[in-house]
Design a protein around this motif. Structure first.
Motif, PDB file in Angstrom:
ATOM      1  N   THR A 181      -7.195   8.318   2.031  1.00 19.68           N
ATOM      2  CA  THR A 181      -6.293   7.165   1.710  1.00 19.68           C
ATOM      3  C   THR A 181      -6.157   6.245   2.916  1.00 19.68           C
ATOM      4  N   ALA A 182      -5.562   5.197   2.792  1.00 19.23           N
ATOM      5  CA  ALA A 182      -5.360   4.115   3.789  1.00 19.23           C
ATOM      6  C   ALA A 182      -4.865   4.864   5.130  1.00 19.23           C
ATOM      7  N   SER A 183      -3.524   5.206   4.737  1.00 22.82           N
ATOM      8  CA  SER A 183      -2.771   5.690   5.837  1.00 22.82           C
ATOM      9  C   SER A 183      -3.583   7.017   6.396  1.00 22.82           C
TER      10      SER A 183
ATOM     11  N   HIS B 199      -2.792  -4.262   4.322  1.00 27.61           N
ATOM     12  CA  HIS B 199      -3.004  -2.878   4.033  1.00 27.61           C
ATOM     13  C   HIS B 199      -2.732  -1.997   5.058  1.00 27.61           C
TER      14      HIS B 199
ATOM     15  N   ARG C 278       0.870  -2.096   6.162  1.00 27.05           N
ATOM     16  CA  ARG C 278       1.608  -1.110   5.336  1.00 27.05           C
ATOM     17  C   ARG C 278       1.430   0.212   5.771  1.00 27.05           C
ATOM     18  N   SER C 279       0.311   0.793   6.122  1.00 25.14           N
ATOM     19  CA  SER C 279      -0.015   1.952   6.537  1.00 25.14           C
ATOM     20  C   SER C 279       0.645   2.253   8.050  1.00 25.14           C
TER      21      SER C 279
ATOM     22  N   ASP D 157       4.012   2.973   7.352  1.00 27.47           N
ATOM     23  CA  ASP D 157       4.224   4.372   6.537  1.00 27.47           C
ATOM     24  C   ASP D 157       4.309   5.353   7.787  1.00 27.47           C
TER      25      ASP D 157
ATOM     26  N   SER E 254      -3.582  13.606   8.599  1.00 27.91           N
ATOM     27  CA  SER E 254      -4.681  12.749   8.680  1.00 27.91           C
ATOM     28  C   SER E 254      -5.972  13.736   8.218  1.00 27.91           C
TER      29      SER E 254
END
Length: 229
Positions: free
Chosen positions: A125-127, A171, A174-175, A178, A204
């Motif tokens: 995922t992006a994060s 994005h 936002r990550s 988060d 991760s």
């Protein structure tokens, strides 16, 4: 021996081009100070950053140069680099088994980093992508003595992070928020502060084994560490 190789030193200003795609490279490029990257420009104006180059990184494998470059090399910050003739570094490797081992290790790690980058683009995922990159940059700088346990330089802008991770700048932002809200990391004055390294690695799916850090530490000594000093 390594200092003798790194005699052709030059500087490139931040965001300047070191080499353009399609050029015929004559030298191996070794980053001595600063951050650089390899990238491809697309016809629609977008850019994909392929790799991040830190002090001590060779841009190409040490044995041979391509007839033409299939990617560009750019300076992220002001960069000090050495231009090394391929025949010179091959000759040095022939007479020094430890230097040869270090160069092969460098190639092994570069390929492993590319594989992990592919996994991130395809499955994380992006994060998770951002967290994995943070863990990697932290460990790579730690290997060459450029960070402490909890913090390291992070000299990429959010736009550059987006170009590297296949995301939009929004994005990426936002990550970051988060991960801040989870208490994993924070950013301050172009430094990454990791509040819980174990938790960030778990979050991760970061397994440090692909960087072969233990091999680097056990085989390193003052005479095989690249330095601009």
């Amino acid at each position: 021996m390594l200092h003798a190789l790194a005699g052709g030193v030059r500087q490139v200003h931040a965001r300047g081009d070191i080499q353009r795609e399609g050029a015929s490279p004559q030298f191996l490029t070794l980053v001595l100070e600063g951050w650089a990257c390899t990238y491809r420009d697309l016809e629609n104006g977008q850019r994909q950053i392929l790799s991040v180059l830190l002090p001590g990184d060779l841009v190409e494998p040490f044995g041979i140069l391509p007839a033409f470059a299939d990617h560009s090399i750019g300076a992220v910050t002001q960069v000090t680099l050495a231009q090394i003739p391929p025949h010179a570094i091959r000759a040095t490797a022939r007479v020094s088994p430890r230097i040869e081992q270090a160069l092969w290790w460098d190639l092994l790690v570069a390929i492993a980093i590319e594989r992990e980058h592919t996994v991130s683009l395809g499955r994380r995922t992006a994060s998770e992508r951002l967290g994995h990159l943070f863990c990697e940059l932290h460990l790579r700088q730690q290997i060459v003595g450029l960070c402490d346990h909890s913090r390291c330089d992070l000299l990429l802008t959010q736009s550059e992070l987006a170009d590297l991770l296949g995301l939009s700048a929004v994005h990426v932002n936002r990550s970051l928020q988060d991960m801040r809200s989870r208490g994993l990391v924070s950013l301050r004055n172009r430094q990454l502060i990791i509040h819980d390294l174990t938790e960030l690695r778990d979050f991760s799916f970061f397994d440090p084994n692909y960087l072969h850090a233990d091999t680097a530490r056990s085989s390193s000594s003052p005479e095989i560490q690249w330095s601009a000093q």
